[in-house]
Scaffold this motif. Structure first.
Motif, mmCIF file in Angstrom:
data_model
loop_
_atom_site.group_PDB
_atom_site.id
_atom_site.type_symbol
_atom_site.label_atom_id
_atom_site.label_comp_id
_atom_site.label_asym_id
_atom_site.label_seq_id
_atom_site.Cartn_x
_atom_site.Cartn_y
_atom_site.Cartn_z
ATOM 1 N N ILE A 191 -2.935 11.801 7.742
ATOM 2 C CA ILE A 191 -2.196 11.138 6.674
ATOM 3 C C ILE A 191 -2.908 9.842 6.298
ATOM 4 N N ARG A 192 -2.487 9.234 5.202
ATOM 5 C CA ARG A 192 -3.053 7.950 4.809
ATOM 6 C C ARG A 192 -2.746 6.894 5.856
ATOM 7 N N ALA A 193 -3.685 5.991 6.057
ATOM 8 C CA ALA A 193 -3.488 4.904 7.008
ATOM 9 C C ALA A 193 -3.991 3.612 6.379
ATOM 10 N N HIS A 194 -3.301 2.530 6.687
ATOM 11 C CA HIS A 194 -3.639 1.224 6.121
ATOM 12 C C HIS A 194 -3.574 0.195 7.231
ATOM 13 N N LEU A 243 5.568 12.123 16.171
ATOM 14 C CA LEU A 243 6.792 11.827 15.429
ATOM 15 C C LEU A 243 7.469 13.115 14.960
ATOM 16 N N GLN A 244 8.785 13.182 15.100
ATOM 17 C CA GLN A 244 9.506 14.373 14.665
ATOM 18 C C GLN A 244 9.650 14.428 13.150
ATOM 19 N N THR A 245 9.586 13.266 12.497
ATOM 20 C CA THR A 245 9.555 13.208 11.032
ATOM 21 C C THR A 245 8.133 12.880 10.616
ATOM 22 N N LEU A 246 7.558 13.656 9.719
ATOM 23 C CA LEU A 246 6.173 13.457 9.301
ATOM 24 C C LEU A 246 6.087 12.327 8.284
ATOM 25 N N PRO A 247 5.400 11.244 8.604
ATOM 26 C CA PRO A 247 5.247 10.154 7.629
ATOM 27 C C PRO A 247 4.180 10.504 6.595
ATOM 28 N N THR A 248 4.192 9.769 5.497
ATOM 29 C CA THR A 248 3.147 9.945 4.480
ATOM 30 C C THR A 248 2.098 8.851 4.567
ATOM 31 N N ALA A 269 12.708 7.841 13.237
ATOM 32 C CA ALA A 269 11.863 8.563 14.196
ATOM 33 C C ALA A 269 11.023 7.559 14.957
ATOM 34 N N TRP A 270 10.708 7.891 16.205
ATOM 35 C CA TRP A 270 9.819 7.055 17.007
ATOM 36 C C TRP A 270 9.121 7.929 18.039
ATOM 37 N N ALA A 271 7.955 7.475 18.464
ATOM 38 C CA ALA A 271 7.202 8.206 19.486
ATOM 39 C C ALA A 271 6.305 7.223 20.225
ATOM 40 N N ILE A 272 6.076 7.510 21.499
ATOM 41 C CA ILE A 272 5.208 6.695 22.341
ATOM 42 C C ILE A 272 4.163 7.616 22.955
ATOM 43 N N ALA A 273 2.920 7.156 22.960
ATOM 44 C CA ALA A 273 1.830 7.951 23.530
ATOM 45 C C ALA A 273 0.915 7.021 24.317
ATOM 46 N N GLU A 274 -0.033 7.600 25.025
ATOM 47 C CA GLU A 274 -0.949 6.797 25.832
ATOM 48 C C GLU A 274 -2.317 7.460 25.909
ATOM 49 N N ALA A 275 -3.299 6.676 26.337
ATOM 50 C CA ALA A 275 -4.611 7.195 26.715
ATOM 51 C C ALA A 275 -4.869 6.727 28.137
ATOM 52 N N SER A 276 -5.319 7.613 28.977
ATOM 53 C CA SER A 276 -5.436 7.358 30.409
ATOM 54 C C SER A 276 -6.621 6.454 30.734
ATOM 55 N N PRO A 302 0.802 -1.230 0.000
ATOM 56 C CA PRO A 302 0.000 0.000 0.000
ATOM 57 C C PRO A 302 0.833 1.277 0.000
ATOM 58 N N PHE A 303 2.130 1.175 -0.340
ATOM 59 C CA PHE A 303 2.999 2.346 -0.353
ATOM 60 C C PHE A 303 4.019 2.184 -1.465
ATOM 61 N N THR A 304 4.692 3.273 -1.803
ATOM 62 C CA THR A 304 5.717 3.259 -2.848
ATOM 63 C C THR A 304 7.070 3.564 -2.218
ATOM 64 N N ASP A 305 8.111 3.527 -3.036
ATOM 65 C CA ASP A 305 9.457 3.847 -2.552
ATOM 66 C C ASP A 305 9.577 5.305 -2.110
ATOM 67 N N LEU A 306 8.642 6.147 -2.557
ATOM 68 C CA LEU A 306 8.694 7.560 -2.204
ATOM 69 C C LEU A 306 8.006 7.861 -0.869
ATOM 70 N N ASP A 307 7.278 6.903 -0.365
ATOM 71 C CA ASP A 307 6.552 7.124 0.890
ATOM 72 C C ASP A 307 7.487 7.051 2.097
ATOM 73 N N ILE A 308 7.118 7.813 3.127
ATOM 74 C CA ILE A 308 7.755 7.694 4.440
ATOM 75 C C ILE A 308 6.787 6.895 5.302
ATOM 76 N N VAL A 309 7.160 5.660 5.605
ATOM 77 C CA VAL A 309 6.253 4.699 6.232
ATOM 78 C C VAL A 309 6.508 4.615 7.725
ATOM 79 N N CYS A 310 5.439 4.736 8.500
ATOM 80 C CA CYS A 310 5.569 4.479 9.933
ATOM 81 C C CYS A 310 4.682 3.291 10.298
ATOM 82 N N GLY A 311 5.159 2.477 11.214
ATOM 83 C CA GLY A 311 4.370 1.393 11.766
ATOM 84 C C GLY A 311 3.788 1.815 13.100
#
Length: 229
Positions: free
Chosen positions: A130-133, A111-116, A80-87, A18-27
């Motif tokens: 952003i797009r999500a899959h 995230l400090q780097t914006l994914p696509t 880049a990485w980030a951790i968040a929570e819901a109380s 669902p992404f191309t080589d130009l995408d910035i992918v985050c899991g």
């Protein structure tokens, strides 16, 4: 992005990704939907194709020691990485599904780097800009989601160890808030703590029982009213 060195989807042809080589992918993955206590955590990770990490897989299939080895590597090697929570309050107000979606969105937005595109473990995606899959069993199919799974799990476990220091009578350090026999025994013995999820049945049922039980003050009042003849 190198498909060879960052194997997002083992065995999946590039044309079906669902992404191309130009995408910035985050899991993106979560930890802690099922427990009776503590926040739900989520993490988002953008891997660096030039710095692969060996041994990434679903955090539940790794030992605690192995997760603790991989987590600092992910934080060091990822782009880049980030951790968040819901109380707990947000879980009780929104329900666990929507609170989990909220934690995931917060992680991506931090995230400090914006994914696509965000690859989300599971069968549904949180609303985001952003797009999500969604990827069913993505934590074992996609390395970026595996990395997010490990960060979310280790962060949540550390939080439950911290909560154990605050509420040692519940043994949070042993069961991490899950409904084990030990946890249920301590919950019945001591009643819910401020960090228990009141919308979850075992906790809610205890609160309903306590609602109709006479308080200590009421018992003393009754004793004063009934005097021997």
């Amino acid at each position: 992005m190198s498909k060879k060195r960052v194997n997002f989807y083992p065995g999946l042809p590039p044309r079906l990704r669902p992404f191309t080589d130009l995408d910035i992918v985050c899991g993106v993955d979560e930890a802690g939907r099922g427990p009776l206590a503590g926040p739900v955590f989520a993490a988002a990770v953008i891997l660096d194709p030039k710095r692969p990490i060996e041994g990434l897989r679903d955090s539940k299939k790794l030992t605690e020691a192995r997760r603790d080895e991989l987590a600092p590597q992910i934080r060091e090697y990822a782009l880049a990485w980030a951790i968040a929570e819901a109380s707990c309050d947000e879980i009780d107000t929104l329900n666990i599904l929507h609170a989990t979606m909220l934690a995931m969105r917060r992680a991506v937005e931090a995230l400090q780097t914006l994914p696509t595109i965000a690859l989300i473990d599971g069968n549904r995606c949180p609303p985001m800009s952003i797009r999500a899959h969604a990827v069913i069993e993505g934590d074992d199919k996609c390395h970026a989601i595996s990395a997010a799974s490990i960060l979310a799990k280790t962060a949540r476990d550390a939080e439950l160890v911290r909560l154990h220091a605050q509420y040692p009578q519940y043994c949070f350090d042993q069961h991490k808030g899950y409904s084990t026999a030990l946890h249920l025994e301590r919950l019945r013995q001591h009643g819910p703590s401020p960090v228990h999820r009141r919308s979850f049945a075992p906790v809610r049922n205890l609160l309903q029982v306590d609602l109709f039980a006479p308080s200590v003050e009421d018992a003393f009042d009754c004793a004063d009213e009934v005097q021997p003849a």
